[in-house]
Scaffold this motif. Structure first.
Motif, PDB file in Angstrom:
ATOM      1  N   SER A 308       0.846  -1.195   0.000  1.00  0.00           N
ATOM      2  CA  SER A 308       0.000   0.000   0.000  1.00  0.00           C
ATOM      3  C   SER A 308       0.879   1.240   0.000  1.00  0.00           C
ATOM      4  CB  SER A 308      -0.942  -0.008   1.197  1.00  0.00           C
ATOM      5  OG  SER A 308      -0.259   0.468   2.343  1.00  0.00           O
ATOM      6  N   THR A 318      -8.188  -1.966   7.534  1.00  0.00           N
ATOM      7  CA  THR A 318      -9.193  -1.702   6.500  1.00  0.00           C
ATOM      8  C   THR A 318      -8.649  -2.040   5.116  1.00  0.00           C
ATOM      9  OG1 THR A 318      -9.926   0.123   7.883  1.00  0.00           O
ATOM     10  CG2 THR A 318     -10.764   0.057   5.625  1.00  0.00           C
ATOM     11  N   ILE A 319      -7.392  -1.634   4.891  1.00  0.00           N
ATOM     12  CA  ILE A 319      -6.786  -1.871   3.575  1.00  0.00           C
ATOM     13  C   ILE A 319      -6.695  -3.371   3.302  1.00  0.00           C
ATOM     14  CG2 ILE A 319      -4.691  -1.571   2.205  1.00  0.00           C
ATOM     15  CD1 ILE A 319      -4.166   1.017   3.798  1.00  0.00           C
ATOM     16  N   ASN A 323      -8.600  -5.438   0.296  1.00  0.00           N
ATOM     17  CA  ASN A 323      -7.869  -6.253  -0.673  1.00  0.00           C
ATOM     18  C   ASN A 323      -8.303  -7.715  -0.613  1.00  0.00           C
ATOM     19  OD1 ASN A 323      -5.404  -4.939  -2.281  1.00  0.00           O
ATOM     20  ND2 ASN A 323      -5.687  -3.807  -0.384  1.00  0.00           N
TER      21      ASN A 323
ATOM     22  N   HIS B 117      -7.994   4.377   4.017  1.00  0.00           N
ATOM     23  CA  HIS B 117      -8.060   3.625   2.767  1.00  0.00           C
ATOM     24  C   HIS B 117      -6.909   3.983   1.845  1.00  0.00           C
ATOM     25  CE1 HIS B 117     -12.122   1.987   3.446  1.00  0.00           C
ATOM     26  NE2 HIS B 117     -12.362   3.139   4.054  1.00  0.00           N
ATOM     27  N   ASP B 118      -6.446   2.981   1.122  1.00  0.00           N
ATOM     28  CA  ASP B 118      -5.319   3.146   0.213  1.00  0.00           C
ATOM     29  C   ASP B 118      -5.860   3.505  -1.167  1.00  0.00           C
ATOM     30  OD1 ASP B 118      -2.701   2.939  -0.747  1.00  0.00           O
ATOM     31  OD2 ASP B 118      -2.916   0.798  -1.201  1.00  0.00           O
ATOM     32  N   ASP B 143      -8.209   0.409  -1.850  1.00  0.00           N
ATOM     33  CA  ASP B 143      -7.833  -0.865  -1.210  1.00  0.00           C
ATOM     34  C   ASP B 143      -7.803  -2.002  -2.231  1.00  0.00           C
ATOM     35  OD1 ASP B 143      -7.782   0.606   1.108  1.00  0.00           O
ATOM     36  OD2 ASP B 143      -9.836   0.086   1.653  1.00  0.00           O
TER      37      ASP B 143
END
Lengths: 756, 313
Positions: A308, A318-319, A323, B117-118, B143
């Motif tokens: 990321s 969250t990321i 994913n 968030h990415d 994400d």
């Protein structure tokens, strides 16, 4: 010494373009400086998704002063000449010029023009806008209000700001001021888009790099790669797993982040039933994530690593969750493809290949499969394969192109065919051949060894080559859109590395017959019914050019016999020319291949110069034997003797306006010849016969050994015998003897092509 | 600010998501249009994008466009793919210098926090062979999931964009699935309510997906579709000719660009249906695409001769 710092700050630059762009920037700027006489100590360029940066160290503060003397007119020349000289040299009056004299010209004026070196920032401000405007992006765009005007600035994505400073370490550097289409240079940049979005004022590279690092931007791609790799390995290790390394992916991922943060996610173990290559491909292609394996078993683990661009406030939970959702959806799709594909047998997919055009002029994949299957069956006995297996494999080799999985991931072609073939109970060699028939894909790719794989791989490549030759789509210069050079190299490697004996001419003619006739059909036959008959007749005609030409003549819908005769000749010529042309293409590729292996190109030429060389393996063995022979003293001396003979012959043949190609008259040798002459005649006869016999037995070393016996008598002959004897008959016969030496060497190679 | 009721929250209501995006882009000065009343494959086909992207006039618009991709039908069995879905389309011409920031602002508005968030801009060049259009930009990732397309239009209908427009396209179902945390588009909460009052996306569209998949793949009347394609193509040409200014007229504006373009949209959809029915061979396929492109180009040329295209009245 002062340094230059340049940064071009933009919206996200495609990952695949960053490294090249950084290098281009460095080259363009440093070349332009050097061209203007500004030398530097070192330069390094950097790229992130949002910026290209360049540091040029050790530049002078200003350019060198230039002193130039310009000769003018003679003293006392007309005023017009004087005025012209003053103007050209930039002098105010003639008093500023020196007077010199030389004996020829007498007294004349000389102007001393002194140009002080320009300040480096001035020169930079002059160079840089042009470099930005003409930057060689593979694809560039216009944007914003400026794009109302024609010729507005193009960049890879909108360019926002430029930092450009110049100055010594000890002082505050100055901003090099310039303007590119409304974007003025300055000393302000920005940090990470989310982690440090504020403006940053920079002075020089020494504070620029650390300031960006504090603002969560690592400008060096290689350092970002190291960080990712290091963290990925650590995370894997902590779980008792091993990273499946992937340099291409690493490079790409490093181009997608300014501050890499590696995180681990997982997926349902049930997905591990999908072939590992599929899991890896889907996770890699769609998600740009790494996969992991269990070091003990080598099997994939149900984990993946994502990179990321964010130090998230929740530690990345969250990321990872997001994913994982996407990976789950992707693997569900892949699983669905994997399961549905198994419901249709590969042979039942062939019908669908009829709707896939291989090439507009070469027909559908279906037709191509038919050709490859026929050719694979023909080639099979030569490569030691079971013809039935080879044909079966060829028939199924392209069937996976119409599976869901390969539709989604074209790079899995072949491999999926192998999986599905194995599942439907095909012979192991058939399954392997389906995967391996694309190989070798390049000079370093593995060459298949299973005979069935070799047969189909050869047939596939030969069909491609003869097909594109037939429609005249050959590689030119750097253009090779159908990768035909690679295909030819593939054939060469398949043959040589498997020690196969193949008469290339015969095999190519076979392939060409099946494709060329049909290509021609489009020119001569209009009705569908006739076409079918024509195709049948063509199949019967086989690979003999004259028979194919006869078929074309018979079926062509041309009216007059003249026209029919013409088309027959045309077909014959085209096929012959194509075949010869393709053979010489192979010769060229073989030369490149052998040169890469360290063989001497002149020796390859010397062997190729002989008639009918189309057995690759024998060519290579002969080149090897010739090389070894020429490394011996006998070999070198024989070469010297050959050259002496050839030189004399050339001169005398030219003088006499005739050649001496007949066999020497042994009667004359016996009656009038010297003892050395007699000895040579005897040994020549023996050596030639022995060499020819050895060649027949494919014993190239033996042939060279036979020739090496010539060395002593040839040396003695030149030592004692005068070729240009008084007696014309004796002279002619001696010249014929020399010709015999030339002929003898031709049993192994054309010595005239050997250099050094 | 008035606090909105919970069922309007974009993280739990599909319509809440639409309304939030509309409000956000209205605040940025966009006109909020309604969907175009014709079947089309993507929001880009809406004349508010295709035609308005051409010519010198400034333009800012946002709208939802139902998008029909007959081939993507899966009889309602695929959780991510359907032959009918919604796109939210934003077009700003010329693109403002801070378009990326504006886009990120829209994500914030619908509840995507950029500290959690990415968000990534990943190269994705856009090209529409049928519209003769291309642009450079990205797919925007949240994400690891593609949530939008971001394109700087360089060419539309074969004409250079001058000025360049920025186009944003949000795939609403996918975005909503992420926000609501559901695995299937049919499980999306449409109205944000709970219990008996809750209406899901599936309640509204599942039956339609099944019926239209049958229609698209099995029953669509191909003879009629071929005929309609030809008719639309002919009508487009006819209207273009009818609207063409007479050489000696004072007013050199084209008078029928929009009605002609409707027929181009129609031809394009007819082609998509025929393609889904599998009655167009590979070689023919290319020629159909070219025929639609020729119409699009001719309509673009006509539009540039209208007031909307920048010609003074």
């Amino acid at each position: 010494m002062p340094d230059l710092l340049l940064e071009l700050f933009s919206e996200e630059i495609p990952a695949r373009m960053q490294r090249r762009a950084a290098e281009d920037l460095k080259k363009l700027v440093t070349d332009a400086l050097v061209e203007r006489g500004f030398l530097y100590e070192g330069a390094k360029a950097f790229a992130t998704p949002r910026r290209l940066a360049l540091h040029v160290a050790g530049l002078p503060m200003k350019g060198q002063d230039v002193r130039e003397e310009r000769k003018g007119p003679r003293v006392g020349s007309p005023d017009a000449a004087i005025q012209g000289f003053l103007k050209g040299a930039g002098l105010a009056s003639i008093e500023q010029a020196k007077i010199e004299s030389d004996p020829k010209k007498g007294e004349f004026y000389v102007a001393i023009i002194e140009k002080p070196g320009r300040s480096t920032p001035d020169v930079l401000a002059e160079i840089l806008p042009g470099i930005v405007k003409n930057f060689p992006w593979p694809k560039s765009m216009r944007w914003g209000a400026a794009s109302r005007e024609p010729g507005s600035l193009r960049w890879v994505r909108p360019l926002h700001s430029i930092v450009c400073t110049f100055g010594p370490e000890t002082e505050d550097p100055e901003v090099v001021r310039f303007d590119v289409d409304g974007i003025g240079s300055g000393d302000v940049t920005k940090g990470h888009r989310f982690l440090a979005p504020d403006e940053i004022r920079v002075k020089r590279f020494d504070d620029y790099a650390p300031a960006l690092e504090r603002a969560k931007v690592v400008i060096d791609t290689d350092r970002r790669k190291d960080m990712i790799l290091h963290d990925a390995k650590d995370l894997a290790f902590a779980q008792g797993l091993e990273l499946v390394e992937d340099e291409g992916l690493l490079e790409e991922v490093a181009g997608l982040v300014e501050w890499p943060v590696v995180l681990m996610g997982s997926f349902d173990e049930a997905f591990l039933d999908i072939p590992p290559e599929v899991i890896r491909t889907t996770i890699r292609a769609n998600q740009k994530c790494f996969v992991l394996r269990d070091p003990a078993t080598g099997k994939l683990a149900n984990k993946f690593l994502l990179t990321s661009n964010l130090i998230a406030s929740d530690g990345g939970k969250t990321i990872v969750g997001g994913n994982e959702r996407v990976v789950r959806a992707r693997l569900s799709d892949a699983n669905f493809f994997w399961k549905t594909d198994q419901q249709v047998k590969l042979e039942d997919r062939l019908e669908k290949l009829k709707s896939i055009v291989f090439h507009e002029k070469l027909g559908t994949q279906y037709k191509r499969v038919e050709r490859i299957a026929a050719l694979a069956k023909e080639v099979a006995p030569i490569v030691g394969a079971d013809p039935e297996l080879a044909e079966r494999a060829a028939r199924l080799a392209k069937a996976d192109l119409v599976t869901e999985m390969v539709g989604e991931f074209p790079e899995l072609q072949g491999l999926m065919g192998r999986y599905y073939a194995t599942l439907q109970g095909e012979h192991a060699s058939v399954a392997a051949a389906i995967e391996e028939h694309y190989k070798p894909l390049g000079p370093s790719d593995r060459v298949p060894t299973d005979p069935a794989s070799v047969a189909v791989a050869l047939a596939d490549k030969i069909d491609t080559l003869v097909g594109f030759w037939a429609i005249d789509e050959k590689p030119t210069g750097s253009k090779d859109p159908y990768a035909l050079r690679r295909a030819a190299l593939g054939v060469i490697r398949l043959v040589l590395e498997n020690n196969l004996r193949i008469g290339l001419q015969q095999v190519l003619a076979q392939g060409m017959a099946s494709v060329s006739g049909k290509v021609m059909m489009n020119r001569i036959i209009q009705t569908a019914e006739m076409r079918l008959q024509f195709e049948d007749a063509l199949e019967e005609a086989g690979s003999e050019i004259s028979k194919i030409a006869a078929v074309v003549e018979r079926y062509s819908e041309l009216k007059s016999t003249d026209e029919k005769g013409a088309i027959r000749n045309q077909v014959t010529n085209e096929l012959r020319t194509n075949l010869q042309d393709l053979l010489s293409f192979f010769a060229d590729r073989l030369k490149v291949y052998l040169r890469d292996q360290g063989a001497r190109h002149d020796l390859i030429d010397a062997v190729f110069a002989l008639e009918g060389q189309d057995d690759l393996l024998m060519i290579v063995r002969r080149v090897d034997a010739l090389g070894s022979f020429l490394d011996t003293e006998d070999g070198r001396n024989l070469l010297a003797g050959y050259r002496r003979a050839a030189n004399i012959l050339r001169i005398e043949e030219k003088k006499d306006g005739r050649d001496y190609n007949e066999a020497p008259d042994l009667q004359i040798v016996n009656d009038q010849g010297l003892i050395e002459e007699k000895a040579l005649a005897v040994v020549l006869h023996q050596a030639r016969e022995e060499a020819a016999a050895a060649i027949e037995a494919e014993d190239f070393e033996g042939a060279m050994r036979a020739l090496s016996r010539l060395r002593q008598p040839v040396d003695a002959f030149f030592d004692k015998v005068t070729v240009n004897a008084e007696d014309p008959a004796l002279r002619a016969n001696r010249l014929r003897l020399l010709n015999s030496i030339r002929e003898a060497t031709r049993t192994v190679a054309d010595f005239s092509r050997i250099e050094g | 600010m008035t606090s909105e009721p919970a069922h309007m929250n974009p993280a739990r209501s599909f319509q809440g998501l639409i309304l939030t995006l509309q409000r956000y882009w209205a605040e940025q000065g966009c006109v909020i249009l309604q969907p175009y009343d014709m079947e089309m494959g993507a929001g880009t086909f809406h004349p508010a994008t295709t035609l308005r992207a051409l010519g010198p006039k400034s333009w800012r618009a946002a709208y939802v466009q139902p998008s029909r991709r007959p081939k993507d039908g899966r009889y309602g069995e695929n959780p991510n793919r359907a032959q009918h879905y919604y796109q939210f389309q934003v077009i700003l011409k010329p693109n403002p210098p801070n378009l990326q920031e504006l886009y990120l602002g829209s994500l914030k508005a619908i509840g995507i926090d950029t500290s959690l968030h990415d968000i990534r801009f990943v190269e994705d060049d856009w090209e529409s062979p049928t519209l003769g259009a291309w642009g450079l930009g990205w797919e925007c990732w949240c994400d690891g999931m593609e949530v939008s397309q971001f394109t700087y239009f360089q060419q539309v209908a074969g004409f250079e964009c001058s000025p360049v427009a920025g186009e944003l396209t949000y795939g609403l179902e996918r975005l909503a699935m992420y926000l609501q945390g559901v695995e299937s588009m049919y499980d999306l909460n449409f109205n944000g309510l709970d219990g008996v009052e809750k209406v899901t996306y599936g309640d509204i569209f599942l039956q339609a997906e099944q019926e239209y998949s049958r229609h698209n793949f099995e029953h669509a009347d191909t003879e009629m579709l071929f005929r309609h394609f030809r008719d639309a193509e002919a009508a487009c040409r006819k209207y273009l000719e009818a609207g063409e200014p007479k050489p000696d007229a004072n007013d050199q504006r084209h008078l029928m660009a929009l009605p002609a373009y409707d027929q181009c949209i129609k031809a394009s959809h007819m082609f998509n249906l025929l393609d889904a029915r599998g009655v167009i061979s590979v070689t023919e396929r290319q020629s159909y695409i070219l025929r639609v492109r020729e119409l699009a180009k001719a309509c673009g040329a006509a539009w540039l001769k209208t007031e909307g295209g920048g010609v003074a009245a």
